[in-house]
Design a protein around this motif. Structure first.
Motif, PDB file in Angstrom:
ATOM      1  N   SER A   1       0.831  -1.215   0.000  1.00 21.44           N
ATOM      2  CA  SER A   1       0.000   0.000   0.000  1.00 21.44           C
ATOM      3  C   SER A   1       0.857   1.254   0.000  1.00 21.44           C
ATOM      4  CB  SER A   1      -0.925  -0.001   1.230  1.00 21.44           C
ATOM      5  OG  SER A   1      -1.769  -1.128   1.231  1.00 21.44           O
TER       6      SER A   1
ATOM      7  N   CYS B   1       0.362   2.736  -3.920  1.00 24.12           N
ATOM      8  CA  CYS B   1      -0.810   3.610  -3.934  1.00 24.12           C
ATOM      9  C   CYS B   1      -0.362   5.032  -4.238  1.00 24.12           C
ATOM     10  CB  CYS B   1      -1.548   3.536  -2.594  1.00 24.12           C
ATOM     11  SG  CYS B   1      -3.074   4.499  -2.565  1.00 24.12           S
TER      12      CYS B   1
ATOM     13  N   CYS C   1      -2.916   7.823  -2.562  1.00 23.27           N
ATOM     14  CA  CYS C   1      -3.261   7.766  -1.135  1.00 23.27           C
ATOM     15  C   CYS C   1      -2.785   9.012  -0.387  1.00 23.27           C
ATOM     16  CB  CYS C   1      -2.647   6.514  -0.497  1.00 23.27           C
ATOM     17  SG  CYS C   1      -3.418   4.982  -1.093  1.00 23.27           S
TER      18      CYS C   1
ATOM     19  N   ASN D   1      -7.589   6.654   2.682  1.00 20.39           N
ATOM     20  CA  ASN D   1      -7.215   6.255   1.326  1.00 20.39           C
ATOM     21  C   ASN D   1      -6.446   4.941   1.326  1.00 20.39           C
ATOM     22  OD1 ASN D   1      -8.424   8.551   0.311  1.00 20.39           O
ATOM     23  ND2 ASN D   1      -6.525   9.748   0.344  1.00 20.39           N
ATOM     24  N   TYR D   2      -5.529   4.774   2.272  1.00 19.42           N
ATOM     25  CA  TYR D   2      -4.791   3.509   2.370  1.00 19.42           C
ATOM     26  C   TYR D   2      -5.735   2.357   2.731  1.00 19.42           C
ATOM     27  CZ  TYR D   2      -0.196   5.683   1.935  1.00 19.42           C
ATOM     28  OH  TYR D   2       0.919   6.334   1.464  1.00 19.42           O
TER      29      TYR D   2
ATOM     30  N   TYR E   1      -7.529   1.426  -0.398  1.00 18.29           N
ATOM     31  CA  TYR E   1      -6.628   0.723  -1.308  1.00 18.29           C
ATOM     32  C   TYR E   1      -6.450  -0.744  -0.879  1.00 18.29           C
ATOM     33  CZ  TYR E   1      -2.453  -0.428  -3.999  1.00 18.29           C
ATOM     34  OH  TYR E   1      -1.554  -1.024  -4.854  1.00 18.29           O
ATOM     35  N   SER E   2      -6.408  -0.995   0.408  1.00 15.57           N
ATOM     36  CA  SER E   2      -6.222  -2.356   0.915  1.00 15.57           C
ATOM     37  C   SER E   2      -7.507  -3.176   0.873  1.00 15.57           C
ATOM     38  CB  SER E   2      -5.703  -2.315   2.359  1.00 15.57           C
ATOM     39  OG  SER E   2      -4.511  -1.580   2.455  1.00 15.57           O
TER      40      SER E   2
END
Length: 396
Positions: free
Chosen positions: A144, A148, A151, A161-162, A165-166
């Motif tokens: 990440s 990303c 992020c 945001n992280y 993304y995960s």
């Protein structure tokens, strides 16, 4: 009215459970509150399941259930393998035994002494200039932080945001697990597996919801307050390990449940009366057809002179062969040896038991026949006329 079981349940509920202080506080509180009410119901449920299982004979594992067990075994082995550190992404802090407050240059110097640095390490070196990125690294993993690109935003909403993304990677693992559970409990396995389809679907969705909820509510500032290296919480690696271990445990538990229920060792379902009647009727019809075929064959043999002569010749030859065999000295010696080694008192007892069983069966058949005959409430049977087609009863 108190009995041994109620006393044991009271002791477990009000003496044993309050002393289980090693459990988490929430679990301990729930057990103290609901244990006295849930324990008797669980015991009753187990007793009912065992009583039902005794009335149904144990059978081998059905072939389709065996395929589901093989699938669950392979899935459990794969999940156990994926939970090993060898297949997990590298944790730089754990590998170098460094604290989060360790200087970035010192951290990567230690890493250089352990292995060659790569391009990803150089990117991490630049990102580790910020302590917050180190916290995000421990919470969401290196992928990440490295891949990303959207992020890190200026509105200080990088943690969400992280997490977003995960989220697809977490969901894909759970979808794969749900696929395995769905195949193991699909209609292809039969009724033995489909009866647990709702339960395993709820369990799979619950695991996914719990993991997503935990990661969403995880406080990354916890590692900032860590005093020693051992206090660092590598949340990404810990969640990953727990995820695959939970998958393996669920697969093994489902495999055990399928094996126990499909072989009638647990939660056995008695055969419905309609199905038993249909099976008995089918067997009776097959027996009747065989008896009719045997009767036709016997009549054909008796009416044909050549076949009747062959049959009589066979039995005449059979009698001569058996008489010569019995008269042989070796056979006579072996028969006498067997007779001398027999326990006639035990044999007499077994014969008596068999005779008693036969007589009990006859008595039960007579009692059942009398009960059937007694269903006629009015009238008396005065005449019975037997015909070739059957028997006719006349009542007055």
């Amino acid at each position: 009215m108190f009995n041994v079981r109620s006393i044991v349940l009271l002791v477990v509920s009000y003496v044993v459970i309050p002393r289980l202080t090693f459990l988490p506080t929430n679990v301990h509180t729930l057990l103290i509150l609901f244990g006295p009410f849930l324990l008797p119901r669980v015991v009753d449920w187990i007793d009912v399941a065992r009583a039902t299982g005794r009335s149904v004979p144990i059978r081998p594992v059905p072939p389709r259930v065996q395929h589901a067990l093989n699938l669950l075994f392979v899935s459990a082995v794969v999940c156990l393998g994926l939970s090993l550190p060898r297949f997990a992404p590298e944790n730089i802090f754990l590998k170098t035994q460094s604290h989060i407050r360790t200087e970035t240059s010192v951290l990567f110097v230690r890493l250089r002494h352990l292995r060659e640095l790569t391009g990803e390490d150089e990117v991490l070196r630049a990102k580790f200039a910020s302590v917050r990125n180190k916290l995000l690294y421990l919470a969401y993993g290196p992928d990440s932080l490295l891949n990303c690109v959207w992020c890190s935003t200026a509105n200080a909403n990088d943690e969400q945001n992280y997490f977003l993304y995960s989220l697809p990677k977490i969901a894909m693992s759970h979808i794969a697990q749900l696929t395995v559970l769905g195949l193991a409990t699909s209609s292809l396995v039969g009724a033995e597996g489909s009866r647990f389809r709702t339960h395993v679907t709820i369990a799979g969705l619950l695991m996914m919801v719990v993991e997503i909820w935990y990661l969403r509510t995880y406080d990354i500032i916890t590692n900032k307050r860590a005093t020693f290296v051992q206090d660092l919480d590598s949340a990404h690696w810990r969640i990953r390990f727990m995820r695959y271990m939970t998958f393996a445990v669920v697969d093994i538990a489902l495999a055990f449940v399928l094996w126990a229920t499909s072989t009638n060792r647990w939660l056995a379902k008695p055969v419905p009366i309609a199905e038993r009647l249909e099976l008995t009727t089918r067997q009776a019809e097959e027996t009747l057809n065989r008896m009719r075929a045997l009767g036709l064959l016997t009549n054909s043999v008796n009416r044909d002179p050549a076949l009747r002569g062959v049959r009589e010749g066979y039995w005449r030859t059979e009698g001569q062969v058996m008489a010569e065999t019995v008269q042989d000295e070796v056979v006579t010696e072996e028969v006498n040896k067997v007779i001398r080694g027999m326990d006639f008192s035990a044999l007499q007892g077994r014969v008596g038991d068999i005779a008693d069983g036969v007589l009990k069966g006859i008595d039960s058949l007579r009692a059942r026949r009398r009960k059937q005959m007694g269903t006629v409430r009015t009238g008396t049977y005065t005449e019975v006329r037997m015909h070739l087609g059957g028997s006719h009863w006349y009542c007055t």
